[in-house]
Design a protein around this motif. Structure first.
Motif, PDB file in Angstrom:
ATOM      1  N   GLN A 418       0.858  -1.289   0.037  1.00  0.00           N
ATOM      2  CA  GLN A 418       0.004   0.097   0.026  1.00  0.00           C
ATOM      3  C   GLN A 418       0.980   1.278  -0.050  1.00  0.00           C
ATOM      4  O   GLN A 418       1.776   1.338   0.850  1.00  0.00           O
ATOM      5  N   LEU A 419       0.675   2.125  -0.961  1.00  0.00           N
ATOM      6  CA  LEU A 419       1.367   3.528  -1.010  1.00  0.00           C
ATOM      7  C   LEU A 419       0.682   4.328  -0.272  1.00  0.00           C
ATOM      8  O   LEU A 419      -0.393   4.846  -0.725  1.00  0.00           O
ATOM      9  N   ASN A 420       1.162   5.008   0.861  1.00  0.00           N
ATOM     10  CA  ASN A 420       0.595   6.270   1.618  1.00  0.00           C
ATOM     11  C   ASN A 420      -0.839   5.785   2.229  1.00  0.00           C
ATOM     12  O   ASN A 420      -1.480   6.675   1.982  1.00  0.00           O
ATOM     13  N   ARG A 421      -0.821   4.774   2.552  1.00  0.00           N
ATOM     14  CA  ARG A 421      -2.265   4.034   3.190  1.00  0.00           C
ATOM     15  C   ARG A 421      -2.045   2.894   3.889  1.00  0.00           C
ATOM     16  O   ARG A 421      -0.939   2.392   3.999  1.00  0.00           O
ATOM     17  N   ARG A 422      -2.795   2.748   4.795  1.00  0.00           N
ATOM     18  CA  ARG A 422      -2.505   1.628   5.940  1.00  0.00           C
ATOM     19  C   ARG A 422      -2.708   0.411   4.896  1.00  0.00           C
ATOM     20  O   ARG A 422      -3.444   0.195   4.183  1.00  0.00           O
ATOM     21  N   THR A 423      -2.252  -0.774   5.791  1.00  0.00           N
ATOM     22  CA  THR A 423      -2.542  -2.060   5.313  1.00  0.00           C
ATOM     23  C   THR A 423      -3.974  -2.401   5.510  1.00  0.00           C
ATOM     24  O   THR A 423      -4.408  -2.222   6.812  1.00  0.00           O
ATOM     25  N   GLU A 424      -4.442  -3.209   4.491  1.00  0.00           N
ATOM     26  CA  GLU A 424      -5.842  -3.603   4.764  1.00  0.00           C
ATOM     27  C   GLU A 424      -6.465  -4.526   3.718  1.00  0.00           C
ATOM     28  O   GLU A 424      -5.548  -4.667   2.490  1.00  0.00           O
ATOM     29  N   ARG A 425      -7.430  -5.145   3.917  1.00  0.00           N
ATOM     30  CA  ARG A 425      -7.688  -6.022   2.759  1.00  0.00           C
ATOM     31  C   ARG A 425      -9.035  -5.248   2.076  1.00  0.00           C
ATOM     32  O   ARG A 425      -9.905  -4.649   2.674  1.00  0.00           O
ATOM     33  N   GLY A 426      -9.107  -5.590   0.694  1.00  0.00           N
ATOM     34  CA  GLY A 426      -9.897  -4.968  -0.044  1.00  0.00           C
ATOM     35  C   GLY A 426      -9.586  -3.609  -0.691  1.00  0.00           C
ATOM     36  O   GLY A 426      -8.361  -3.381  -0.545  1.00  0.00           O
ATOM     37  N   PRO A 427     -10.392  -3.152  -1.457  1.00  0.00           N
ATOM     38  CA  PRO A 427     -11.721  -3.682  -2.034  1.00  0.00           C
ATOM     39  C   PRO A 427     -11.769  -5.202  -2.401  1.00  0.00           C
ATOM     40  O   PRO A 427     -10.595  -5.686  -2.666  1.00  0.00           O
ATOM     41  N   ASP A 428     -12.892  -5.674  -2.139  1.00  0.00           N
ATOM     42  CA  ASP A 428     -12.996  -7.294  -2.296  1.00  0.00           C
ATOM     43  C   ASP A 428     -12.851  -7.990  -3.562  1.00  0.00           C
ATOM     44  O   ASP A 428     -12.566  -8.978  -3.835  1.00  0.00           O
ATOM     45  N   HIS A 429     -12.782  -6.818  -4.613  1.00  0.00           N
ATOM     46  CA  HIS A 429     -12.540  -7.392  -5.967  1.00  0.00           C
ATOM     47  C   HIS A 429     -11.098  -7.487  -6.259  1.00  0.00           C
ATOM     48  O   HIS A 429     -10.807  -8.000  -7.367  1.00  0.00           O
ATOM     49  N   PHE A 430     -10.218  -6.844  -5.425  1.00  0.00           N
ATOM     50  CA  PHE A 430      -8.811  -6.737  -5.711  1.00  0.00           C
ATOM     51  C   PHE A 430      -8.190  -8.404  -5.356  1.00  0.00           C
ATOM     52  O   PHE A 430      -8.596  -8.894  -4.099  1.00  0.00           O
ATOM     53  N   PRO A 431      -7.251  -8.739  -5.844  1.00  0.00           N
ATOM     54  CA  PRO A 431      -6.395  -9.855  -5.678  1.00  0.00           C
ATOM     55  C   PRO A 431      -5.975  -9.695  -4.232  1.00  0.00           C
ATOM     56  O   PRO A 431      -5.514  -8.687  -3.701  1.00  0.00           O
ATOM     57  N   PHE A 432      -6.203 -10.737  -3.377  1.00  0.00           N
ATOM     58  CA  PHE A 432      -5.701 -10.558  -1.811  1.00  0.00           C
ATOM     59  C   PHE A 432      -4.832 -11.953  -1.602  1.00  0.00           C
ATOM     60  O   PHE A 432      -5.375 -13.127  -1.697  1.00  0.00           O
ATOM     61  N   LEU A 433      -3.388 -11.793  -1.235  1.00  0.00           N
ATOM     62  CA  LEU A 433      -2.707 -12.867  -0.944  1.00  0.00           C
ATOM     63  C   LEU A 433      -1.630 -12.550  -0.040  1.00  0.00           C
ATOM     64  O   LEU A 433      -1.243 -11.491   0.191  1.00  0.00           O
ATOM     65  N   GLY A 434      -0.925 -13.432   0.476  1.00  0.00           N
ATOM     66  CA  GLY A 434       0.455 -13.676   1.272  1.00  0.00           C
ATOM     67  C   GLY A 434       1.017 -14.576   0.854  1.00  0.00           C
ATOM     68  O   GLY A 434       0.899 -15.676   0.271  1.00  0.00           O
ATOM     69  N   ILE A 435       2.627 -14.362   0.977  1.00  0.00           N
ATOM     70  CA  ILE A 435       3.415 -15.332   0.743  1.00  0.00           C
ATOM     71  C   ILE A 435       4.067 -15.769   1.944  1.00  0.00           C
ATOM     72  O   ILE A 435       3.924 -15.337   3.071  1.00  0.00           O
ATOM     73  N   LYS A 436       5.014 -16.647   1.835  1.00  0.00           N
ATOM     74  CA  LYS A 436       5.858 -17.257   3.046  1.00  0.00           C
ATOM     75  C   LYS A 436       4.789 -17.642   4.126  1.00  0.00           C
ATOM     76  O   LYS A 436       3.853 -18.525   3.461  1.00  0.00           O
ATOM     77  N   SER A 437       4.993 -17.442   5.393  1.00  0.00           N
ATOM     78  CA  SER A 437       3.922 -18.089   6.366  1.00  0.00           C
ATOM     79  C   SER A 437       2.706 -17.285   6.298  1.00  0.00           C
ATOM     80  O   SER A 437       2.049 -17.609   7.248  1.00  0.00           O
ATOM     81  N   SER A 438       2.511 -16.418   5.512  1.00  0.00           N
ATOM     82  CA  SER A 438       1.194 -15.675   5.359  1.00  0.00           C
ATOM     83  C   SER A 438       0.171 -16.089   4.705  1.00  0.00           C
ATOM     84  O   SER A 438      -0.853 -15.593   4.361  1.00  0.00           O
ATOM     85  N   GLY A 439       0.608 -17.424   3.930  1.00  0.00           N
ATOM     86  CA  GLY A 439      -0.711 -17.766   3.242  1.00  0.00           C
ATOM     87  C   GLY A 439      -0.144 -18.655   1.827  1.00  0.00           C
ATOM     88  O   GLY A 439       0.684 -18.786   1.473  1.00  0.00           O
ATOM     89  N   LEU A 440      -1.005 -19.250   1.022  1.00  0.00           N
ATOM     90  CA  LEU A 440      -1.084 -19.927   0.021  1.00  0.00           C
ATOM     91  C   LEU A 440      -2.276 -19.707  -1.022  1.00  0.00           C
ATOM     92  O   LEU A 440      -3.498 -19.780  -0.303  1.00  0.00           O
ATOM     93  N   GLY A 441      -2.254 -19.418  -2.323  1.00  0.00           N
ATOM     94  CA  GLY A 441      -3.359 -19.145  -3.143  1.00  0.00           C
ATOM     95  C   GLY A 441      -3.698 -17.751  -3.040  1.00  0.00           C
ATOM     96  O   GLY A 441      -3.216 -16.937  -2.284  1.00  0.00           O
ATOM     97  N   VAL A 442      -4.720 -17.321  -4.083  1.00  0.00           N
ATOM     98  CA  VAL A 442      -5.089 -15.936  -4.154  1.00  0.00           C
ATOM     99  C   VAL A 442      -6.545 -15.854  -4.000  1.00  0.00           C
ATOM    100  O   VAL A 442      -7.278 -16.644  -4.385  1.00  0.00           O
ATOM    101  N   GLN A 443      -7.040 -14.859  -3.083  1.00  0.00           N
ATOM    102  CA  GLN A 443      -8.269 -14.578  -2.889  1.00  0.00           C
ATOM    103  C   GLN A 443      -8.585 -13.146  -3.579  1.00  0.00           C
ATOM    104  O   GLN A 443      -8.060 -12.560  -4.372  1.00  0.00           O
TER     105      GLN A 443
END
Length: 462
Positions: A418-443
């Motif tokens: 996130q550039l000049n914004r807080r980290t957060e999920r969403g909007p919900d149609h954006f890809p959402f994913l983590g790597i390493k120990s934060s997750g697997l796959g894309v939502q």
């Protein structure tokens, strides 16, 4: 209902109240729920796509009609303010509608054989998108409705059936969301909700041979265990995070402080995408810390019924973890700027300066209202700190230099920046994913839909 006649009391996290009771289902009952979903799946997949979409539209409408009732239980079960609970339901209804719209656009493709050298003339591959079967959805306490809906809706629009295992703390809210779906006209067996302790029914669900996909949101240790037990099926994992906010010398400090306080302390820090550490350039560390302190002082602390910003954590174990991280950091030389007060499960928002690499609070996810500040010499040291984490969910960069921000973003080992914004999920149609120990796959709505289907290839010969 459970044939075992055993129930689990759901205790309110912020006052002495039993909110309600949910069945403590047995392993056999959990297995039966999977088989019920399996029996219903082929019939549901045969329902025309526009009718499946119609059910989702009706579900969204019913969620909004039940908003006051569901919000009351979200507040009582997980300690969110009523406004935040209502916002979660509204967001969930929007997500369901968008899923219906996006799902109707999912199509197959044709591939001509003569595009490949040596292929026989006249061959064509017809590629259809078909459902996987039974989807196991496991949702967490912090968004008991939204993170249930975000798994169920993509599964249903694509012709899958679902077994939903909601969080124990949050089960009533999730059950009410399921009731809304059934009021909307959901056929029997298409959604099956299983309540109970994960220790009693988790293994049966995650290793069941009739489960064809698992979508899980929760702790990293549990996510790893699910991966080991799953039977060579798609697994989507949304796990922990240690999201950094990188603040460079040229940053707008007022903006940065405002976004960091919001990102770190929203819902008392009980979000996987919460800002969990600040990596600030040394020359601007002091003014930023003062702005953060002032922002934290303005947060309201108390009961969600009073619309407080900081409310009691979900249980005593969660509060103990946060308290221990703070105490250990102070014992090892960190400087307390504000906070470090506790009243039961209520932890006052805490800001720590002088955090070093040897402190657990620099690396572990607290899932509570504590924010460590780590001073860095330059952006290279900030990148090193960020990438040394076992987690890789999100990061924020605060700077007026867009080119510099983009260059740093490319080097950060995270799913989103996130550039000049807080980290957060969403909007919900954006890809959402983590790597390493934060997750697997894309939502994200489109990505979640694509995860719930597989290619079925039929080769035609003219």
């Amino acid at each position: 209902m459970s044939n075992s006649s055993r129930y689990i009391d759901i205790h309110c996290p912020y006052k002495p109240l039993v909110v309600g009771r949910v069945p403590a289902m047995t392993a056999d009952e959990a297995g039966s729920a999977v088989l019920s979903a399996e029996r219903a799946q082929k019939l549901w997949a045969a329902v025309p796509l526009h009718e499946r979409a119609g059910l989702l539209y009706a579900w969204a409408d019913e969620l909004q009609r039940m908003a006051d009732e569901i919000a009351e239980f979200i507040m009582l079960e997980v300690g969110k303010s009523r406004a935040a609970a209502l916002a979660e339901i509204e967001r969930s209804a929007d997500l369901v509608r968008h899923t219906a719209e996006e799902g109707r656009r999912l199509g197959g493709e044709l591939i001509r054989g003569d595009a490949y050298p040596g292929s026989k003339p006249g061959k064509t591959a017809l590629i259809d998108k078909v459902p996987l079967g039974v989807v196991l959805a496991i949702s967490p306490f912090n968004y008991p409705v939204n993170l249930s809906v975000s798994k169920v809706a993509p599964a249903l629009i694509t012709g899958n059936t679902v077994v939903l295992k909601p969080p124990t703390q949050g089960s009533i809210s999730a059950l009410l969301a399921a009731r809304a779906l059934h009021r909307a006209g959901c056929p029997p067996g298409v959604l099956n909700v299983v309540t109970g302790r994960g220790a009693d029914i988790g293994d049966v669900l995650t290793s069941h041979t009739s489960v064809r996909c698992i979508s899980f949101t929760g702790g990293t240790a549990t996510g790893r265990a699910i991966c080991r037990k799953a039977n060579m099926i798609p697994v989507i994992l949304e796990l922990g995070g240690k999201d950094p906010a990188i603040v460079l010398e040229d940053a707008d400090l007022q903006l940065a402080a405002r976004e960091i306080v919001s990102g770190a302390f929203s819902y008392s820090g009980q979000r996987c995408t919460a800002i969990k550490r600040v990596l600030v350039a040394e020359p601007v560390a002091e003014p930023l810390i003062e702005l953060l302190r002032c922002g934290i002082e303005r947060l309201r602390v108390g009961s969600p019924e009073e619309q407080a910003d900081i409310t009691p954590l979900i249980d005593t174990q969660a509060a103990d973890k946060v308290s221990n991280l703070i105490r250990e950091a102070l014992d090892e030389g960190a400087r307390l700027i504000i906070g470090n007060r506790r009243d039961g499960n209520l932890i006052y928002p805490t800001l720590l300066d002088g955090v070093t690499e040897r402190m657990r609070v620099a690396w572990e996810e607290p899932f509570g209202p504590v924010l460590p500040v780590i001073r860095v010499r330059d952006e290279e040291e900030a990148i090193r700190w960020a990438n040394a984490s076992e987690f890789g969910l999100q990061a924020s960069i605060f700077t007026r230099d867009v080119q510099s921000a983009l260059a740093i973003a490319k080097r950060l080992e995270v799913g989103s920046v996130q550039l000049n914004r807080r980290t957060e999920r969403g909007p919900d149609h954006f890809p959402f994913l983590g790597i390493k120990s934060s997750g697997l796959g894309v939502q994200g709505i489109r990505r979640s839909i694509e995860t719930m289907v597989r290619d079925k290839v039929t080769v035609l010969q003219e």
